[in-house]
Write a protein that holds these residues in place. Structure first.
Motif, short mmCIF file in Angstrom:
data_model
loop_
_atom_site.label_atom_id
_atom_site.label_comp_id
_atom_site.label_asym_id
_atom_site.label_seq_id
_atom_site.Cartn_x
_atom_site.Cartn_y
_atom_site.Cartn_z
N ARG A 127 39.48 -27.77 51.42
CA ARG A 127 39.39 -29.30 52.04
C ARG A 127 39.51 -30.10 53.39
NH1 ARG A 127 44.54 -29.97 47.91
NH2 ARG A 127 43.28 -29.95 45.69
N ILE A 128 40.33 -28.94 53.62
CA ILE A 128 40.19 -29.62 55.36
C ILE A 128 38.42 -28.81 56.11
CG2 ILE A 128 40.86 -28.42 58.25
CD1 ILE A 128 43.68 -28.22 56.23
N VAL A 129 38.04 -27.44 55.69
CA VAL A 129 36.81 -27.44 55.37
C VAL A 129 35.90 -27.99 55.28
CG1 VAL A 129 34.68 -25.34 55.59
CG2 VAL A 129 36.89 -25.13 55.73
N CYS A 130 35.79 -28.93 54.24
CA CYS A 130 34.83 -29.94 53.30
C CYS A 130 34.67 -31.27 54.15
CB CYS A 130 35.06 -30.08 51.65
SG CYS A 130 34.75 -29.37 50.90
N PHE A 131 36.02 -31.61 55.25
CA PHE A 131 35.74 -32.47 55.61
C PHE A 131 35.79 -32.48 57.23
CE2 PHE A 131 38.70 -34.35 59.12
CZ PHE A 131 38.27 -35.75 58.93
N TRP A 132 35.60 -31.04 57.51
CA TRP A 132 34.95 -31.20 59.43
C TRP A 132 33.61 -31.13 58.62
CZ3 TRP A 132 36.70 -32.97 63.28
CH2 TRP A 132 38.61 -33.12 63.10
N LEU A 133 33.27 -30.61 58.18
CA LEU A 133 31.91 -29.95 57.84
C LEU A 133 31.31 -31.39 57.58
CD1 LEU A 133 31.67 -26.64 55.69
CD2 LEU A 133 30.92 -27.01 57.68
N THR A 134 31.78 -32.49 56.49
CA THR A 134 31.05 -33.79 56.36
C THR A 134 31.56 -34.55 57.90
OG1 THR A 134 31.97 -33.53 53.95
CG2 THR A 134 31.48 -36.13 55.05
N VAL A 178 30.03 -33.69 52.22
CA VAL A 178 30.72 -31.68 51.07
C VAL A 178 32.42 -31.94 50.73
CG1 VAL A 178 31.06 -29.63 51.95
CG2 VAL A 178 29.20 -30.98 53.51
N VAL A 179 31.48 -31.37 49.11
CA VAL A 179 32.27 -32.22 48.66
C VAL A 179 32.59 -30.61 47.55
CG1 VAL A 179 33.06 -33.34 45.90
CG2 VAL A 179 31.08 -34.06 47.50
N LEU A 180 34.31 -30.03 47.52
CA LEU A 180 35.08 -29.87 46.74
C LEU A 180 34.36 -28.97 45.38
CD1 LEU A 180 36.17 -26.33 47.17
CD2 LEU A 180 38.11 -27.32 46.73
#
Length: 173
Positions: free
Chosen positions: A150-157, A164-166
């Protein structure tokens, strides 16, 4: 042989646990006659799901509340009332222990994982308890992995300027 309704032989219960100083502890209660250490379990109420019935038994027999696994972690069988009872077992991470509960005539003690295994008579239940650490620590690992994703998705967004959604749910309890 006593005459009992068929639903008496379908039961559910919980293996209550907590983690203390990195070690797994299990809460055991004495059987009604106080001769054996058992998990909180009982007849599955016809109007309740196995999980909800297991939660009810944990409250009545041990005076505990907690987070219960989404699905049963296994089942075991034992003889009672002249027939074989099948118990669906859920894991419960205990968050609340009350001082007085409905069946407080029972003893209630926290045991180390090893000591709980030693005190359980039923071999099938011993096997479920033996597997509990794998269930608990795998569940914890998956939860941590989901948080990181979720943190990776947040920063990629934020970096890409698009959402970017998991997509995959890993099914951790």
């Amino acid at each position: 042989m006593s005459k009992r309704p068929d639903h008496y032989y379908c039961q559910s219960g919980v293996i209550p646990f907590r983690k203390r100083k990195g070690k797994l502890e299990l809460l055991m209660v004495t059987s009604t006659n106080k001769k054996r250490w058992v998990i909180p379990k009982g007849v599955k109420e016809p109007h309740l799901s196995p999980k909800k019935s297991a939660i009810k038994e944990a409250w009545e027999e041990a005076g505990i509340r907690g987070k219960v696994s989404k699905s049963a972690i296994g089942a075991y069988r034992y003889r009672k009332w002249g027939r074989t009872c099948t118990v669906k077992v859920f894991a419960m991470e205990v968050s609340k222990v009350v001082r007085h509960w409905e069946e407080s005539f029972r003893d209630r003690v926290w045991f180390s994982h090893r000591e709980a295994l030693r005190r359980i008579d039923a071999k099938d239940l011993q096997q479920l308890v033996r597997q509990l650490p794998d269930f608990v620590y795998t569940r914890d690992y998956i939860r941590t992995l989901k948080r990181l994703l979720r943190i990776v998705c947040f920063w990629l967004t934020r970096l890409l300027g698009q959402s970017v959604v998991l997509v995959a749910d890993m099914g951790a309890n």
